[in-house]
Design a protein around this motif. Structure first.
Motif, PDB file in Angstrom:
ATOM      1  N   THR A 171       0.712  -1.241  -0.218  1.00  0.00           N
ATOM      2  CA  THR A 171       0.383  -0.055   0.049  1.00  0.00           C
ATOM      3  C   THR A 171       0.564   1.282   0.011  1.00  0.00           C
ATOM      4  O   THR A 171       2.259   1.343   0.714  1.00  0.00           O
ATOM      5  CB  THR A 171      -1.548  -0.193   1.373  1.00  0.00           C
ATOM      6  OG1 THR A 171      -1.727  -1.379   0.822  1.00  0.00           O
ATOM      7  CG2 THR A 171      -1.651   1.152   1.238  1.00  0.00           C
ATOM      8  N   GLY A 172       0.873   2.008  -0.978  1.00  0.00           N
ATOM      9  CA  GLY A 172       0.800   3.628  -1.228  1.00  0.00           C
ATOM     10  C   GLY A 172       2.200   3.582  -1.645  1.00  0.00           C
ATOM     11  O   GLY A 172       2.446   5.035  -2.403  1.00  0.00           O
ATOM     12  N   PRO A 173       3.552   2.986  -1.602  1.00  0.00           N
ATOM     13  CA  PRO A 173       4.125   3.268  -3.167  1.00  0.00           C
ATOM     14  C   PRO A 173       4.120   4.629  -3.959  1.00  0.00           C
ATOM     15  O   PRO A 173       4.431   5.435  -4.431  1.00  0.00           O
ATOM     16  CB  PRO A 173       5.341   2.270  -3.195  1.00  0.00           C
ATOM     17  CG  PRO A 173       4.815   1.652  -2.310  1.00  0.00           C
ATOM     18  CD  PRO A 173       3.198   1.492  -1.710  1.00  0.00           C
ATOM     19  N   GLY A 174       3.214   4.118  -4.792  1.00  0.00           N
ATOM     20  CA  GLY A 174       2.358   4.622  -6.172  1.00  0.00           C
ATOM     21  C   GLY A 174       2.331   6.618  -5.739  1.00  0.00           C
ATOM     22  O   GLY A 174       2.549   6.860  -6.611  1.00  0.00           O
ATOM     23  N   ASP A 175       1.570   6.260  -4.349  1.00  0.00           N
ATOM     24  CA  ASP A 175       1.134   7.578  -4.326  1.00  0.00           C
ATOM     25  C   ASP A 175       1.777   8.060  -3.635  1.00  0.00           C
ATOM     26  O   ASP A 175       1.828   9.567  -3.544  1.00  0.00           O
ATOM     27  CB  ASP A 175       0.212   7.070  -2.696  1.00  0.00           C
ATOM     28  CG  ASP A 175      -1.288   6.923  -3.307  1.00  0.00           C
ATOM     29  OD1 ASP A 175      -2.095   6.875  -3.909  1.00  0.00           O
ATOM     30  OD2 ASP A 175      -1.652   5.834  -2.680  1.00  0.00           O
ATOM     31  N   HIS A 176       2.816   7.776  -3.213  1.00  0.00           N
ATOM     32  CA  HIS A 176       4.201   8.602  -2.255  1.00  0.00           C
ATOM     33  C   HIS A 176       4.815   9.014  -3.590  1.00  0.00           C
ATOM     34  O   HIS A 176       5.219   9.740  -3.275  1.00  0.00           O
ATOM     35  CB  HIS A 176       4.367   7.809  -1.653  1.00  0.00           C
ATOM     36  CG  HIS A 176       4.268   8.200  -0.239  1.00  0.00           C
ATOM     37  ND1 HIS A 176       4.372   8.665   1.084  1.00  0.00           N
ATOM     38  CD2 HIS A 176       3.379   7.169   0.869  1.00  0.00           C
ATOM     39  CE1 HIS A 176       3.491   8.875   2.039  1.00  0.00           C
ATOM     40  NE2 HIS A 176       3.201   7.809   1.562  1.00  0.00           N
ATOM     41  N   ALA A 177       5.036   8.127  -4.549  1.00  0.00           N
ATOM     42  CA  ALA A 177       5.766   8.151  -5.706  1.00  0.00           C
ATOM     43  C   ALA A 177       5.474   9.863  -6.589  1.00  0.00           C
ATOM     44  O   ALA A 177       5.771  10.733  -6.773  1.00  0.00           O
ATOM     45  CB  ALA A 177       6.035   7.569  -6.660  1.00  0.00           C
ATOM     46  N   THR A 178       4.188   9.228  -6.685  1.00  0.00           N
ATOM     47  CA  THR A 178       3.310  10.224  -7.408  1.00  0.00           C
ATOM     48  C   THR A 178       3.034  12.300  -6.519  1.00  0.00           C
ATOM     49  O   THR A 178       2.927  12.892  -6.988  1.00  0.00           O
ATOM     50  CB  THR A 178       1.464   9.826  -7.723  1.00  0.00           C
ATOM     51  OG1 THR A 178       1.692   8.933  -8.452  1.00  0.00           O
ATOM     52  CG2 THR A 178       0.708  10.977  -8.438  1.00  0.00           C
ATOM     53  N   GLY A 179       2.649  11.690  -5.167  1.00  0.00           N
ATOM     54  CA  GLY A 179       3.328  12.689  -4.452  1.00  0.00           C
ATOM     55  C   GLY A 179       3.946  13.825  -4.133  1.00  0.00           C
ATOM     56  O   GLY A 179       3.947  15.319  -4.369  1.00  0.00           O
ATOM     57  N   MET A 180       4.980  13.309  -4.995  1.00  0.00           N
ATOM     58  CA  MET A 180       6.865  14.050  -4.898  1.00  0.00           C
ATOM     59  C   MET A 180       7.118  14.591  -6.646  1.00  0.00           C
ATOM     60  O   MET A 180       7.190  15.823  -6.660  1.00  0.00           O
ATOM     61  CB  MET A 180       7.598  13.073  -4.318  1.00  0.00           C
ATOM     62  CG  MET A 180       8.367  12.670  -3.247  1.00  0.00           C
ATOM     63  SD  MET A 180       9.039  13.943  -2.590  1.00  0.00           S
ATOM     64  CE  MET A 180       9.187  13.325  -1.049  1.00  0.00           C
TER      65      MET A 180
END
Length: 405
Positions: A171-180
């Motif tokens: 859960t979350g790696p794509g979200d955090h990368a996109t957030g950056m």
């Protein structure tokens, strides 16, 4: 004087789940005043992700939510009523950035299109993130990082071994990368406002970041129209870029481009005969016999623990990496030395570690400034800063601006 790079920048965040709030958390770590606008009852991700197995006051903290929402202030607004929408627009008029993950049709429903927001604040940076982008046939589709970043971006297919099940990503790696990516776009927008005096609209998506992340592998496919081969351990191109299980049932990865390290690897593994064996004499021969190569190396790696092999491989100058569990990651002294697990002071739970942002700036004060807010914790505070008195606040309460009166 210690530098807070984004001190004086106000961000109004109308967003939920992870990607957009993660961008807001980075901006808050950089010193921005991030005001999280939540619907009555709060962001639906509150309490949704795995809680820490602790007791007492510490059990009351939502640690996954904290990662993407620390250091913010929370305002509870019902934007589906006119009084709540009007309050949001007044708040936006004081902001430098409006950050959202609402899809275009929802923004339109509430009259929150970029043109309307910039009508009340001509210097506003409107920052949008979605699953599939703001235009095209699938712009209306909701998306999470598993569906838009990992699956549709090609990553899961590439990681699926032949005849194997598709892996479920965490859960979350794509979200955090996109957030950056969104943080970078916001900083670009702020810079453009400084130069032009005009508001900007910046946009990214989970799909966009997924494709950029896969760029090295997609480059050839764009030209020849062919998929990259999916390989099992026994069909890899080189044994020097493969993974092996050790005696303590742990895994390690070798990553050494080229073949010059092959003799040294054979030496430390105690399989020196493989250097002169005709079946393994060069990279082409080893590729043809990769099943045998992996079988021999598996047997050798199974003779010692991962820690023992780590010392041996390091001493030999060979490039490797351990496959860490989450408990090993949070105990990694290298990560600790980089300050990747800063502490947050919580008013009831005390101090606890969280995940830090992945960059530094020499001489700057970068990092979490406090815990995540409770729902609507700062509603009155924020609107009093806008000049609202008690009468105006009471009118907003009675009109349902803050939820059911």
């Amino acid at each position: 004087m210690v530098l807070k790079p984004l001190a004086g920048v106000r961000v109004v965040e109308l967003a939920n789940w992870i990607a957009a709030p993660a961008a807001g958390a980075v901006l808050a770590d950089l010193g921005a005043d991030v005001i999280k606008v939540e619907p009555p009852g709060g962001d639906p991700v509150r309490g949704f992700l795995r809680p820490a197995q602790v007791s007492g006051p510490a059990a009351e903290v939502d640690y996954p939510f904290t990662v993407s929402n620390r250091g913010k202030r929370s305002v509870e607004l019902a934007i589906n009523v006119e009084a709540g929408r009007a309050a949001l627009l007044e708040l936006v008029s004081s902001a430098d950035v409006f950050l959202t993950n609402m899809l275009a049709y929802r923004l339109s429903r509430y009259g929150l299109e970029a043109s309307n927001l910039q009508a009340v604040n001509p210097r506003l940076v409107v920052a949008q993130v979605s699953g599939y982008g703001s235009r095209g046939p699938d712009a209306h589709r909701p998306g999470y990082d598993i569906t838009a970043f990992f699956a549709r971006g090609g990553m899961i297919h590439t990681m699926t071994p032949p005849d194997g099940d598709a892996p479920k990503p965490p859960t979350g790696p794509g979200d955090h990368a996109t957030g950056m990516a969104l943080v970078a776009a916001i900083l670009l927008g702020l810079r453009a406002v400084d130069k032009t005096g005009q508001g900007q609209v910046v946009d990214t998506s989970l799909l966009s970041m997924g494709i950029w992340t896969m760029g090295t592998m997609l480059a050839a496919t764009l030209v020849d129209g062919r998929d990259s081969g999916r390989r099992s351990r026994s069909t890899e191109i080189t044994a020097l870029n493969n993974r092996y299980r050790t005696a303590d049932d742990r895994w390690l990865y070798l990553t050494m481009p080229g073949g010059e390290k092959w003799p040294k690897l054979c030496e430390v593994l105690g399989v020196e005969d493989m250097v002169t064996d005709e079946r393994f004499r060069d990279a082409r021969a080893r590729y043809r016999n990769m099943g045998l190569v992996v079988e021999r190396l598996d047997k050798a790696f199974a003779s010692k623990t991962r820690a023992e092999w780590g010392r041996i491989l390091d001493d030999a100058g060979l490039v490797w990496g351990p496959v860490y569990s989450l408990t090993e990651v949070v105990a990694d002294p290298q990560a600790d030395a980089l300050g990747l697990f800063p502490e947050i002071e919580h008013p009831t739970a005390g101090r606890f570690r969280t995940v830090g942002i992945p960059f530094e700036m020499e001489g700057a004060d970068i990092g979490p400034s406090g815990p995540a807010p409770s729902v609507g914790e700062h509603s009155e505070e924020v609107f009093r800063e806008l000049g609202w008195d008690e009468t105006r606040l009471e009118e907003a309460r009675l009109s349902g601006a803050f939820g059911r009166p």
